[in-house]
Motif scaffolding. Structure first.
Motif: not given
Length: 181
Positions: A78-107
């Motif tokens: 996943i990171i390789r794909v996002r690293a070659v795209q036109d994202f800032t480092p913060a945007k490229a990595m944001a998906f990992i932190f979104q998992l916390k929010t999703i798990v909290r909301e679902e569980l």
């Protein structure tokens, strides 16, 4: 960690995976047709396939309560794909932190009912560790991209100088004799 937390996470894993994948795909505003989400074929849509298998693989490992060492290959993909795209480092990595929010909301209802708050905090700590690992992978990928660009620029420059007869190649034998002196 308590086994109860992982049992709850395992039960909700498919919902969490879908929401996490939706959050990743939402970071691609140009995909208004839904191509990344709707095309599941590895060859027709390698990016969508990589994200789908990556999200599922990471969640499978985490839901078992194991260290994410086994999910590193999914994360790297996943990171390789996002690293070659036109994202800032913060945007490229944001998906990992979104998992916390999703798990909290679902569980949250199940977590409150079963009193496993501490386990949620430990889980979120694992996500933080996963994010740090992802950032290391991202930086390595970006370094490789810049090295490739630099090497290509050097080759192009040398080629242009050679065509303009501003550089001549030294035969191998001559350069070896100069090195021996």
């Amino acid at each position: 960690m308590d086994v109860e937390f992982y049992r709850i996470l395992e039960e909700k894993k498919s919902t969490v995976a879908k929401r996490w994948l939706d959050a990743i795909m939402a970071s691609y505003p140009n995909d208004k047709s839904g191509f990344l989400m709707n095309q599941g074929d590895q060859f027709s849509n390698p990016v969508g396939y990589t994200f789908t298998t990556g999200v599922t693989g990471i969640l499978d490992v985490i839901a078992k309560g194991e260290d994410f060492g086994e999910s590193i290959s999914f994360l790297e993909d996943i990171i390789r794909v996002r690293a070659v795209q036109d994202f800032t480092p913060a945007k490229a990595m944001a998906f990992i932190f979104q998992l916390k929010t999703i798990v909290r909301e679902e569980l949250v209802p199940e977590i409150r009912q079963n009193q496993v708050y501490i386990d949620l905090l430990e889980f979120e700590s694992k996500i933080d560790d996963l994010a740090l690992t992802a950032f290391d992978i991202y930086v390595k990928c970006r370094e490789q991209i810049f090295e490739l660009r630099t090497d290509e620029l050097k080759r192009m420059t040398f080629s242009l100088l050679k065509k303009a007869n501003l550089v001549s190649e030294i035969p191998v034998q001559e350069s070896e004799q100069e090195d021996q002196k």
